[in-house]
Design an enzyme around this catalytic site. Structure first.
Site, PDB file in Angstrom:
ATOM      1  N   LYS A  90      25.112  27.020  63.539  1.00  0.00           N
ATOM      2  CA  LYS A  90      25.905  28.182  63.971  1.00  0.00           C
ATOM      3  C   LYS A  90      25.068  29.449  63.827  1.00  0.00           C
ATOM      4  CE  LYS A  90      28.140  28.058  59.442  1.00  0.00           C
ATOM      5  NZ  LYS A  90      28.466  29.240  58.720  1.00  0.00           N
ATOM      6  N   ARG A  95      39.892  29.439  51.603  1.00  0.00           N
ATOM      7  CA  ARG A  95      39.431  30.040  52.856  1.00  0.00           C
ATOM      8  C   ARG A  95      40.133  29.276  53.975  1.00  0.00           C
ATOM      9  NH1 ARG A  95      33.067  30.702  54.462  1.00  0.00           N
ATOM     10  NH2 ARG A  95      33.334  28.487  54.916  1.00  0.00           N
ATOM     11  N   TYR A 117      11.593  59.206  54.634  1.00  0.00           N
ATOM     12  CA  TYR A 117      12.859  59.952  54.684  1.00  0.00           C
ATOM     13  C   TYR A 117      13.405  60.200  53.281  1.00  0.00           C
ATOM     14  CZ  TYR A 117      13.486  59.344  59.715  1.00  0.00           C
ATOM     15  OH  TYR A 117      13.355  59.400  61.080  1.00  0.00           O
ATOM     16  N   MET A 163      13.980  53.055  60.890  1.00  0.00           N
ATOM     17  CA  MET A 163      14.450  52.166  61.958  1.00  0.00           C
ATOM     18  C   MET A 163      13.329  51.275  62.500  1.00  0.00           C
ATOM     19  SD  MET A 163      16.320  53.115  65.554  1.00  0.00           S
ATOM     20  CE  MET A 163      17.735  53.908  64.813  1.00  0.00           C
TER      21      MET A 163
HETATM   22  C1  LIG Z   1      32.142  24.537  56.685  1.00  0.00           C
HETATM   23  C2  LIG Z   1      30.682  24.701  56.454  1.00  0.00           C
HETATM   24  N1  LIG Z   1      29.933  23.623  56.198  1.00  0.00           N
HETATM   25  C3  LIG Z   1      28.602  23.716  55.975  1.00  0.00           C
HETATM   26  C4  LIG Z   1      27.965  24.945  55.988  1.00  0.00           C
HETATM   27  C5  LIG Z   1      26.490  25.013  55.699  1.00  0.00           C
HETATM   28  O1  LIG Z   1      26.242  25.753  54.539  1.00  0.00           O
HETATM   29  P1  LIG Z   1      24.766  25.984  53.993  1.00  0.00           P
HETATM   30  O2  LIG Z   1      24.081  26.845  55.001  1.00  0.00           O
HETATM   31  O3  LIG Z   1      24.953  26.697  52.705  1.00  0.00           O
HETATM   32  O4  LIG Z   1      24.151  24.646  53.881  1.00  0.00           O
HETATM   33  C6  LIG Z   1      28.712  26.088  56.229  1.00  0.00           C
HETATM   34  C7  LIG Z   1      28.043  27.393  56.222  1.00  0.00           C
HETATM   35  O5  LIG Z   1      28.541  28.433  56.008  1.00  0.00           O
HETATM   36  C8  LIG Z   1      30.102  25.972  56.476  1.00  0.00           C
HETATM   37  O6  LIG Z   1      30.858  27.039  56.717  1.00  0.00           O
END
Ligand SMILES: Cc1ncc(COP(=O)(O)O)c(C=O)c1O
Length: 357
Positions: A34, A129, A253, A301
């Site tokens: 992701k 969560r 700065y 920046m």
């Molecule tokens: C539901 C879920 N599983 C797995 C992961 C992977 O986590 P990590 O990057 O700490 O291995 C995440 C990451 O946020 C997650 O939200």
């Protein structure tokens, strides 16, 4: 051209996946890609993770990008669907989805997709969560198991504190998950990167590593190299100016930093406009010509200043590494009061990316 670039070491990612397989030899691997593969480029990373059993993304937009990029690996939507309209795409693209709230269950039960779908039913083992509590989980499990367009139900939970090996919460969460699902034959998953490394009893049928694929340590106060992981991103630039600064003079700065003695300052072409953290404090290490030198003054920046010391042979054009194999991103994160995740995800589109096989 401005010399600011991110080099992505695809072989390191493939190598980190092999290491994960050795650490969790009885589990399948759901590689978490992701957020543009934690800033490394989702399609390029997915291609080099062809060996993963599945990929995990946060939302359908990321899954579409993967499928449009020609990636055929199974994909799991970690937050499931947000709207009922997504169900048709889930079915068309052969996606699997997490189900974590009643609204998603209602959408699924009311909208039979063209082809049956696999769902990952999420238990909230007290991270508070996403996920169902114990009673809701049992009800939803029954409903989904009896739904003819649910191909299979798999079971999952997520840990809040697996990065801290002394925190008892992981064991408590694991116990709750086992008590709830121990009698069920379905496949299970719980382990993020930290749990892959530190909590082997949580590996179950599938592990879900993200951060460690990219070569970083998911455990507190450690670096990826300490676990034999290889950093997958080098963020680099070059020196574009060198200044003589007299004792007592300020740099940058806010005139925020003053020279304790006469010194040389190098200006490097990288700043918060590139995703380098604005909060990196004085002394944050930067790699240059085989050693680290400290940041002097505020991050701008487009530029930073580093203190070379009174006698140095550094030249305009010399290569500088902000993080990478020479300098762990975990160390930079400490100085910037953040975590490696935000630094990796935060590199901006102005930075040129090079994917190295
Ligand atoms: C539901 C879920 N599983 C797995 C992961 C992977 O986590 P990590 O990057 O700490 O291995 C995440 C990451 O946020 C997650 O939200």
């Amino acid at each position: 051209m401005r010399p600011t670039r991110a080099v992505i070491h695809l072989s390191a990612i493939a190598q980190n996946l092999s290491l994960i397989r050795q650490m969790a030899p009885s589990s399948k691997v759901m590689a978490v890609v992701k957020a543009d593969a934690y800033g490394h480029g989702i399609v390029r990373v997915a291609e080099c993770l062809g060996d993963a059993d599945a990929l995990a993304v946060a939302c359908i937009e990321e899954a579409i990008e993967l499928r449009n990029g020609g990636v055929t690996t199974p994909i799991i939507l970690l937050e499931g669907i947000f709207e009922a309209e997504e169900l048709a795409l889930v079915s068309d693209m052969g996606l699997q989805m997490v189900v974590h709230n009643q609204h998603q269950v209602d959408m699924l039960l009311a909208n039979p997709p063209k082809l049956p779908v696999t769902v990952w039913l999420k238990f909230d083992s007290n991270m508070n969560r996403l996920g169902f509590d114990r009673a809701q989980f049992q009800q939803v499990y029954q409903a989904l198991s009896h739904c003819s367009w649910v191909e299979s139900v798999k079971l999952m939970t997520h840990f809040a504190c697996a990065d801290d090996i002394h925190n008892p919460m992981t064991r408590e969460q694991l116990g709750a998950f086992q008590r709830l699902t121990g009698g069920l034959a379905e496949e299970k998953t719980a382990a993020n990167s930290a749990a892959v490394l530190a909590w082997p009893e949580t590996h179950f049928d599938w592990v879900r590593p993200g951060l460690m694929l990219y070569g970083c340590s998911p455990l507190l106060n450690a670096t990826g190299a300490q676990h034999q992981l290889q950093p997958a991103m080098t963020l680099e630039s070059r020196v574009i100016a060198i200044k003589q600064v007299q004792q007592g003079e300020s740099v940058g700065y806010g005139a925020h930093w003053r020279a304790a003695e006469d010194t040389q300052i190098a200006i490097v072409a990288i700043g918060y406009g590139d995703g380098y953290p604005r909060h990196a404090r004085n002394g944050t290490p930067v790699w240059l010509n085989g050693r680290t030198v400290p940041i002097a003054g505020r991050v701008s920046m487009d530029m930073i200043a580093v203190d070379l010391g009174a006698r140095s042979d550094d030249q305009i054009g010399d290569r500088v590494v902000l993080w990478g194999p020479e300098l762990p991103v975990e160390r930079v994160a400490e100085y910037a009061d953040t975590i490696p995740y935000t630094l990796l995800c935060g590199v901006t589109s102005r930075v040129k990316f090079h994917w190295q096989t």
